[in-house]
Design a protein around this motif. Structure first.
Motif, PDB file in Angstrom:
ATOM      1  N   VAL A 239       1.521  52.246  21.501  1.00  0.00           N
ATOM      2  CA  VAL A 239       1.269  52.152  20.076  1.00  0.00           C
ATOM      3  C   VAL A 239      -0.181  52.542  19.807  1.00  0.00           C
ATOM      4  N   ASP A 240      -0.403  53.420  18.815  1.00  0.00           N
ATOM      5  CA  ASP A 240      -1.759  53.872  18.491  1.00  0.00           C
ATOM      6  C   ASP A 240      -2.617  52.712  18.005  1.00  0.00           C
ATOM      7  N   ASN A 242      -4.228  50.277  19.442  1.00  0.00           N
ATOM      8  CA  ASN A 242      -4.461  49.137  20.330  1.00  0.00           C
ATOM      9  C   ASN A 242      -4.980  47.914  19.573  1.00  0.00           C
ATOM     10  N   LYS A 243      -4.375  47.607  18.431  1.00  0.00           N
ATOM     11  CA  LYS A 243      -4.794  46.477  17.630  1.00  0.00           C
ATOM     12  C   LYS A 243      -3.782  45.351  17.754  1.00  0.00           C
ATOM     13  N   GLU A 244      -4.249  44.148  17.549  1.00  0.00           N
ATOM     14  CA  GLU A 244      -3.367  42.989  17.672  1.00  0.00           C
ATOM     15  C   GLU A 244      -2.180  43.083  16.731  1.00  0.00           C
ATOM     16  N   ASN A 245      -2.375  43.688  15.551  1.00  0.00           N
ATOM     17  CA  ASN A 245      -1.274  43.757  14.586  1.00  0.00           C
ATOM     18  C   ASN A 245      -0.476  45.035  14.722  1.00  0.00           C
ATOM     19  N   SER A 266       1.761  53.183  12.244  1.00  0.00           N
ATOM     20  CA  SER A 266       1.028  54.131  13.084  1.00  0.00           C
ATOM     21  C   SER A 266       1.981  54.872  14.003  1.00  0.00           C
ATOM     22  N   LYS A 267       1.632  56.086  14.356  1.00  0.00           N
ATOM     23  CA  LYS A 267       2.489  56.913  15.194  1.00  0.00           C
ATOM     24  C   LYS A 267       2.462  56.385  16.628  1.00  0.00           C
ATOM     25  N   PHE A 268       3.548  56.649  17.320  1.00  0.00           N
ATOM     26  CA  PHE A 268       3.585  56.255  18.715  1.00  0.00           C
ATOM     27  C   PHE A 268       4.249  57.368  19.508  1.00  0.00           C
ATOM     28  N   GLN A 269       3.991  57.370  20.806  1.00  0.00           N
ATOM     29  CA  GLN A 269       4.565  58.368  21.691  1.00  0.00           C
ATOM     30  C   GLN A 269       4.806  57.743  23.042  1.00  0.00           C
ATOM     31  N   THR A 270       5.557  58.412  23.894  1.00  0.00           N
ATOM     32  CA  THR A 270       5.851  57.848  25.200  1.00  0.00           C
ATOM     33  C   THR A 270       4.582  57.745  26.015  1.00  0.00           C
ATOM     34  N   THR A 283      -9.501  52.703  28.530  1.00  0.00           N
ATOM     35  CA  THR A 283     -10.567  52.319  27.594  1.00  0.00           C
ATOM     36  C   THR A 283     -10.504  50.832  27.262  1.00  0.00           C
ATOM     37  N   GLY A 284     -10.032  50.019  28.197  1.00  0.00           N
ATOM     38  CA  GLY A 284      -9.997  48.577  27.969  1.00  0.00           C
ATOM     39  C   GLY A 284      -8.625  48.060  27.644  1.00  0.00           C
ATOM     40  N   GLY A 285      -7.604  48.856  27.760  1.00  0.00           N
ATOM     41  CA  GLY A 285      -6.250  48.386  27.570  1.00  0.00           C
ATOM     42  C   GLY A 285      -5.557  49.039  26.396  1.00  0.00           C
ATOM     43  N   THR A 286      -4.241  48.970  26.409  1.00  0.00           N
ATOM     44  CA  THR A 286      -3.416  49.634  25.414  1.00  0.00           C
ATOM     45  C   THR A 286      -2.315  48.701  24.946  1.00  0.00           C
ATOM     46  N   ALA A 287      -1.885  48.852  23.699  1.00  0.00           N
ATOM     47  CA  ALA A 287      -0.717  48.126  23.200  1.00  0.00           C
ATOM     48  C   ALA A 287       0.532  48.923  23.562  1.00  0.00           C
ATOM     49  N   VAL A 288       1.436  48.295  24.304  1.00  0.00           N
ATOM     50  CA  VAL A 288       2.587  49.009  24.866  1.00  0.00           C
ATOM     51  C   VAL A 288       3.858  48.209  24.636  1.00  0.00           C
TER      52      VAL A 288
END
Length: 559
Positions: A239-240, A242-245, A266-270, A283-288
């Motif tokens: 998920v673009d 990387n925010k908590e929401n 927000s846009k998302f991709q594989t 860069t410190g982690g990603t929302a996945v």
């Protein structure tokens, strides 16, 4: 010499004053002890089974019985404890399948309080160290059958089992969660409904690179933990932002094909597409979002999410830098006890990284693998072989006088041959396996056992012995001061009459050294080194805690 070896491997534990046995009286009728052994080299530095049996015969005659929880095997045959044993095994460092709890509680209750109960009966509880699994069962009994509060039960077990400054008796977060489940189960008619569960998605915030995420559960009546699915990189949606929401946990929908959790605009991709475009820079982690390609169906409410982070190394090796997992039960997370068994049919379980279970029951997890995760689940109807739907399994605590089922025991000899370190994962080097190369960017690889081996003894540092009234030492010489102790004949059990004019510890030590042989002492010490504990609840290592103690013991022995 055997007594010396036991002192070294025990570290700062307070031993039984005369027998040298590692046991404590949690209450007048509940004894917690580390797992005894009947085979070498283990019995040279752990509770010998025959010594434990002699002590229980001296103190309690026929009024004792053992409850064991070792899925890795007891280390002794049932015949050595007269068959007076109940088996409810599950794996080390984990909570029990909750369906076992009513059976364990009812069987202990019937032995101590049943209509045929004799005065003075005791239950003897053991796992491997007599701490995590034993503490979970002991506290559960005090809460469900004796009316104790969670806090009082945990405090009593810690105060009787652990030395001051060495942490809690029950310290694993998932086991503590289970004890609180038991409290809720007790307060709401002791009703439990077993259901089949589908894991729809796993959401992760701050996910670092190279993290393997797996869904696990119990099979074989709880003796085995099965990996039901390991997510690969093609089952990840990044998920673009990387925010908590960016991901908002809500209840899953009824359609398996639709998104169980809504994603922001927000846009998302594989994951593979984004990593290719970005070059894979962390860069410190990603929302996945982990979304399985095929349904993940678990047979019970008990679910574990297992995390392992691996960094790519060279020459066919990879470095494991993070290990963590968490257990939860969907019946309790779905408020089943509070709704008379009618738990919600779907839900979301959330947990932060710091609240997850660490390596082999410790707080140590290595480097951070993620910040937070959420598991989206729902119930799935069971169907019979002819395709007809089956009702959920309703489990209640057997009433007094009703038969209480017992689960199948693990092979008692398996503890000798199994690699105990394989029960729990650890940090360090692992060999490469091409099978799991698609799990994450840094090839997540299966361990071949080539990594560092961990301790056989589980959390023994800081464990102490206690008597029925909480005294530091349990007197063994029941014949009076200076009088020999006598094992009386047992016609009902076919036991011979044996007199032992010397303390058990001395006699046992002489026998063991004769059997082991001085030429094998080095190999025994080598086994003991594998038994050292790498960490306790406060983060100190076994080496740091044990070195000074070993030097002290050796000096005393020289004198």
């Amino acid at each position: 010499m055997a007594s010396l070896l036991r002192q070294i491997v025990a570290g700062p534990r307070q031993k039984h004053s005369e027998t040298g046995l590692d046991l404590c009286y949690v209450t007048d009728n509940i004894i917690a002890t580390s797992g005894p052994s009947s085979t070498y080299p283990q019995r040279a530095y752990r509770n010998p089974t025959d010594a434990l049996v002699r002590f229980l015969d001296y103190k309690h005659d026929t009024n004792w019985a053992i409850w064991e929880f070792r899925a890795e095997g007891t280390g002794y045959p049932d015949s050595e404890v007269y068959g007076r044993i109940r088996h409810y095994p599950w794996p080390d460092h984990h909570p029990p399948p909750f369906a076992l709890v009513p059976l364990i509680m009812a069987s202990m209750r019937d032995w101590l309080k049943g209509p045929d109960t004799k005065p003075g009966r005791v239950v003897v509880i053991h796992c491997k160290a007599g701490k995590g699994r034993s503490g979970t069962a002991t506290c559960s009994y005090l809460i469900s059958e004796e009316g104790w509060t969670v806090e009082d039960a945990l405090f009593r077990f810690t105060s009787r089992r652990m030395r001051s400054g060495f942490g809690a008796g029950v310290s694993i977060p998932s086991q503590l969660r289970w004890i609180r489940y038991v409290d809720r189960w007790t307060k709401h008619q002791k009703l439990y409904v077993e259901r089949q569960i589908e894991v729809l998605e796993v959401h992760a915030w701050g996910l670092r690179d190279g993290v393997k995420v797996a869904v696990e559960g119990y099979i074989d009546e709880g003796r085995t933990i099965k990996n039901f699915h390991t997510f690969n990189r093609y089952e990840q949606i990044i998920v673009d932002g990387n925010k908590e929401n960016s991901i908002s946990p809500t209840s899953p929908t009824t359609s398996a094909s639709s998104h169980p959790l809504p994603i922001s605009d927000s846009k998302f991709q594989t994951a593979e597409t984004q990593r290719t475009a970005s070059g894979g820079h962390e860069t410190g982690g990603t929302a996945v979002i982990f979304r399985p390609a095929q349904p993940i169906i678990l047979p019970t409410n008990d679910i574990s999410i297992d995390l392992e982070r691996r960094n790519k190394a060279t020459y066919g090796w990879t470095m494991v830098t993070s290990v963590a997992h968490v257990w939860f039960n969907t019946f309790f997370e779905g408020h089943g006890p509070e709704t008379h068994g009618d738990a919600t049919k779907d839900g979301v379980f959330e947990i932060a990284w710091d609240a997850m279970d660490g390596i082999k029951g410790s707080a140590r997890k290595g480097t951070r693998a993620l910040d937070r995760l959420a598991v989206v689940w729902r119930t799935v109807d069971r169907h019979s072989s002819d395709g007809k739907p089956e009702l959920p399994q309703i489990i209640t605590e057997p009433k007094e006088g009703e038969p209480v089922p017992e689960t199948k025991a693990a092979d008692w000899k398996s503890v000798q041959h199994s690699n105990v370190a394989s029960v729990g994962k650890d940090l360090g080097l692992r060999t490469e396996s091409p099978v799991s190369v698609d799990v994450s960017k840094a090839s997540s690889l299966k361990s071949s056992g080539s990594g560092p081996q961990q301790s056989e003894e589980d959390h023994l540092l800081g464990v102490k012995a206690r008597g029925p009234s909480g005294e530091e030492h349990v007197p063994h010489d029941v014949g009076g001061e200076g009088q020999p102790t006598v094992m009386h004949p047992r016609p009902d059990l076919g036991m011979p009459k044996v007199k032992s004019p010397e303390p058990i510890a001395q006699a046992e030590g002489s026998k063991q050294m004769k059997d082991v042989g001085l030429g094998n002492v080095a190999s025994v010490v080598g086994e003991m080194q594998k038994s050292r504990i790498d960490d306790v609840g406060d983060g100190k290592t076994g080496q740091e805690l044990g070195t000074s103690r070993e030097q002290q013991i050796l000096k005393e022995h020289e004198r």
